[in-house]
Design a protein around this motif. Structure first.
Motif, PDB file in Angstrom:
ATOM      1  N   ALA A 177      -2.414  15.978  31.256  1.00  0.00           N
ATOM      2  CA  ALA A 177      -2.048  14.996  31.817  1.00  0.00           C
ATOM      3  C   ALA A 177      -2.594  13.628  31.375  1.00  0.00           C
ATOM      4  N   ALA A 178      -3.567  14.100  32.005  1.00  0.00           N
ATOM      5  CA  ALA A 178      -4.658  12.996  32.587  1.00  0.00           C
ATOM      6  C   ALA A 178      -5.224  12.564  31.120  1.00  0.00           C
ATOM      7  N   ILE A 179      -4.953  12.877  30.336  1.00  0.00           N
ATOM      8  CA  ILE A 179      -5.866  12.317  28.452  1.00  0.00           C
ATOM      9  C   ILE A 179      -4.487  11.772  28.232  1.00  0.00           C
ATOM     10  N   ALA A 180      -3.469  12.082  28.656  1.00  0.00           N
ATOM     11  CA  ALA A 180      -2.049  11.204  27.948  1.00  0.00           C
ATOM     12  C   ALA A 180      -1.842   9.950  28.535  1.00  0.00           C
ATOM     13  N   ILE A 181      -2.235   9.938  30.464  1.00  0.00           N
ATOM     14  CA  ILE A 181      -2.282   8.923  31.163  1.00  0.00           C
ATOM     15  C   ILE A 181      -3.337   7.518  30.901  1.00  0.00           C
ATOM     16  N   SER A 182      -4.797   8.024  30.137  1.00  0.00           N
ATOM     17  CA  SER A 182      -4.937   7.591  30.008  1.00  0.00           C
ATOM     18  C   SER A 182      -5.338   6.842  28.607  1.00  0.00           C
TER      19      SER A 182
END
Ligand code: ADP
Ligand code: MG
Length: 309
Positions: free
Chosen positions: A70-75
């Motif tokens: 999820a974090a790499i998408a939010i980035s």
């Protein structure tokens, strides 16, 4: 447990505390989610698939796999200066294991709490492990930061440090799980609040996923400019200058952005407020090439960043 009970039990409540605040009227459990945008805002949407062996290791805890996916998408939202709004998770799992799902859900809940966003839907199927996360955020109409507006003479900045995540990954591959050393790979920090503060300042931005130089070259290509980068200026947590082989390894999820020099003071203030390093590493020039220079002004050879194909 059948698929519907699983979804109800493990996915229907993730980040539900943020549903009302984010204008989501219908969420997990119906045919589709329904939400509205704040007035005068436009929607920013991105999706990323994470695969075992490429984006995460089998040995990682499910909560870290979930968080990282999820974090790499939010980035990507951070690079646009967007405010995260909601996310959707499609998972393919080889078998049903309740402990695995419980831990996975914990990682999603951590994401929801960190960015105050609800999980509003998804898909669950059986097969080789794969996680796809779609995220959405919003920005004032016409104000988001893109890759294509870097101007000749602008300065080039990067948040945080470069290279830690790649060193973390090497340790994890050797089964060294010292949490201080591996957190940068397991739990990337999307620079959402910095991206928001850069909205009136940055002329372009990208998140560093595949390698600093490779990702900067995407800005240069879109903006039709070149860049000079000073090797000695690239921020690192090591107490030496990075080698040319260490600056383009990827997984940093920092922001690389350009801004006119007159904004330098404001950018330094953002770094102080956010307690995150923001370092000027070079400048935008005419041309097409990203050239990395050593302290004697000689061009250094840079290996290519991560390429899927
Ligand atoms: P359909 O077959 O109509 O697409 P699904 O059984 O796939 O329905 O999904 C039912 C509901 O559960 C939907 O609201 C969907 O968004 C949600 N959902 C399914 N899998 C997940 C998941 N992994 N995470 C969050 N929501 C999910
Ligand atoms: Mg479905």
């Amino acid at each position: 447990m059948d698929e519907h009970t699983l979804i109800q039990k493990y996915f229907s409540d993730v980040g539900s505390a943020y549903l009302a605040d984010k204008g989501v009227r219908i969420s997990v459990g119906d045919d589709a989610a329904v939400f509205s945008l704040p007035a005068d805002q436009e929607s920013i949407v991105s999706i990323d698939t994470s695969l075992e062996g490429i984006h995460f290791l089998k040995s990682m805890k499910p909560e870290d796999i979930a968080f990282r996916s999820a974090a790499i998408a939010i980035s990507d939202l951070a690079a646009c200066g967007a405010t995260p709004h909601w996310y959707i998770v499609s998972i393919t799992i080889p078998s049903f294991n309740e402990n695995w799902i419980m831990s996975f859900t914990k990682g999603l809940q951590d994401i929801s709490d960190q960015f105050k966003i609800p999980l509003i839907g998804g898909d669950t199927t059986k097969g080789p492990l794969s996680i796809t996360v779609q995220v959405s955020g919003y920005c004032n109409i016409n104000k988001s930061i893109s890759r294509s507006n870097a101007g000749n003479g602008d300065l080039i900045f990067v948040t945080g440090v470069i290279g830690d995540a790649s060193r973390s990954l090497s340790l994890l591959k050797k089964n060294i799980n010292e949490s201080k050393e591996t957190v940068s790979y397991l739990r990337p920090s999307p620079r959402i609040s910095i991206g928001q503060k850069l909205l009136p300042l940055a002329s372009s931005a990208i998140d560093v996923s595949d390698g600093l130089i490779q990702d900067l070259s995407h800005i240069c290509k879109s903006s039709e400019v070149g860049a000079h980068i000073y090797l000695e200026s690239i921020p690192t947590s090591l107490n030496r200058t990075l080698l040319s082989s260490e600056i383009n390894l990827g997984d940093d999820y920092e922001l690389c952005f350009t801004a006119p020099e007159k904004h330098t003071q404001k950018i330094n203030s953002i770094a102080a407020e956010e307690a995150v390093l923001i370092t000027c590493i070079g400048e935008v020039i005419e041309g097409k090439e990203v050239v990395v220079l050593d302290s004697s002004g000689n061009e250094v050879e840079v290996e290519s960043g991560y390429k899927h194909f």
